[in-house]
Write an enzyme that holds these catalytic residues in place. Structure first.
Site, PDB file in Angstrom:
ATOM      1  N   HIS A   8      54.728 -55.727 -16.097  1.00  0.00           N
ATOM      2  CA  HIS A   8      55.727 -56.789 -16.256  1.00  0.00           C
ATOM      3  C   HIS A   8      56.001 -57.499 -14.926  1.00  0.00           C
ATOM      4  O   HIS A   8      55.720 -56.968 -13.850  1.00  0.00           O
ATOM      5  CB  HIS A   8      57.034 -56.208 -16.809  1.00  0.00           C
ATOM      6  CG  HIS A   8      57.651 -55.187 -15.902  1.00  0.00           C
ATOM      7  ND1 HIS A   8      58.382 -55.504 -14.787  1.00  0.00           N
ATOM      8  CD2 HIS A   8      57.615 -53.837 -15.952  1.00  0.00           C
ATOM      9  CE1 HIS A   8      58.777 -54.408 -14.169  1.00  0.00           C
ATOM     10  NE2 HIS A   8      58.326 -53.369 -14.861  1.00  0.00           N
ATOM     11  N   GLU A  83      58.193 -47.513 -20.339  1.00  0.00           N
ATOM     12  CA  GLU A  83      58.235 -46.811 -19.053  1.00  0.00           C
ATOM     13  C   GLU A  83      58.710 -45.368 -19.224  1.00  0.00           C
ATOM     14  O   GLU A  83      59.413 -45.041 -20.171  1.00  0.00           O
ATOM     15  CB  GLU A  83      59.158 -47.564 -18.081  1.00  0.00           C
ATOM     16  CG  GLU A  83      59.230 -46.987 -16.678  1.00  0.00           C
ATOM     17  CD  GLU A  83      57.901 -47.017 -15.934  1.00  0.00           C
ATOM     18  OE1 GLU A  83      56.972 -46.276 -16.337  1.00  0.00           O
ATOM     19  OE2 GLU A  83      57.782 -47.749 -14.937  1.00  0.00           O
TER      20      GLU A  83
END
Length: 189
Positions: A8, A83
């Protein structure tokens, strides 16, 4: 078929060196710009992307949507590629974690593949959800796919694939914001 793992774009916590983990932080202006630049690069370099999968965390989802708009592909949320959860350590810097959680940190540091931080998950637990998620993507798709995910996800996967010590993952496989890693999808069949 190729899997392109994309980290990201930048967040304010990236700038502050804070541990994000499962904390749902959004992109900052630079992160949006990084995603736009990345999207333009991908669109212009004939990667022949046919699908985009993303973590449900806002920083990944926003990155994927920016890329998807440029490629005219609707990103799909894929559970399992979010994550790592670092529990009570999220929101702190690594320096603060070493100072505030010294003994717990040392236990984790010495065997991070199998030991989890307080309230978090180990890198092995991350792999245990990540590998089936990637297998699922590969089984659904036939063409090249972008997977928008997170730093620890990419580093953990690379350490696993190349059988390198998990303690060295940041040294060996650190991926910058909006960075890309190319993998043969056959690894996940």
């Amino acid at each position: 078929m190729t899997l392109y793992l994309v980290r990201h774009g930048e967040t304010d916590w990236n700038i502050a060196s804070k541990i994000q983990g499962q904390t749902d932080i959004t992109l900052n202006e630079k992160g949006r710009w990084q995603a736009e630049e990345f999207a333009a690069k991908i669109a212009g370099e004939h990667y022949e992307i046919e699908g985009i999968y993303t973590s449900y965390k806002q920083r990944a989802l926003e990155t994927a949507r920016i890329i998807g708009t440029a490629l005219d592909i609707e990103p799909k949320i894929q559970p399992g590629i979010e994550e790592i959860c670092l529990g009570k350590w999220e929101g702190y810097t690594w320096k603060q974690v070493r100072e505030l959680f010294g003994e717990e940190y040392q236990i984790w540091h010495d065997n991070r593949r199998y030991k989890a931080p307080p309230g978090g998950e180990s890198y092995q637990q991350l792999l245990d959800r990540l590998l089936p998620a990637l297998h699922e993507i590969v089984e659904k798709e036939r063409g090249n796919v972008l997977v928008v995910t997170h730093s620890a996800v990419i580093m953990t996967l690379m350490s696993y694939i190349y059988d390198t010590p998990f303690e060295d993952m940041a040294k060996n496989y650190k991926t910058g914001n909006a960075g890309i890693v190319e993998l043969d999808a056959e690894l996940f069949r």
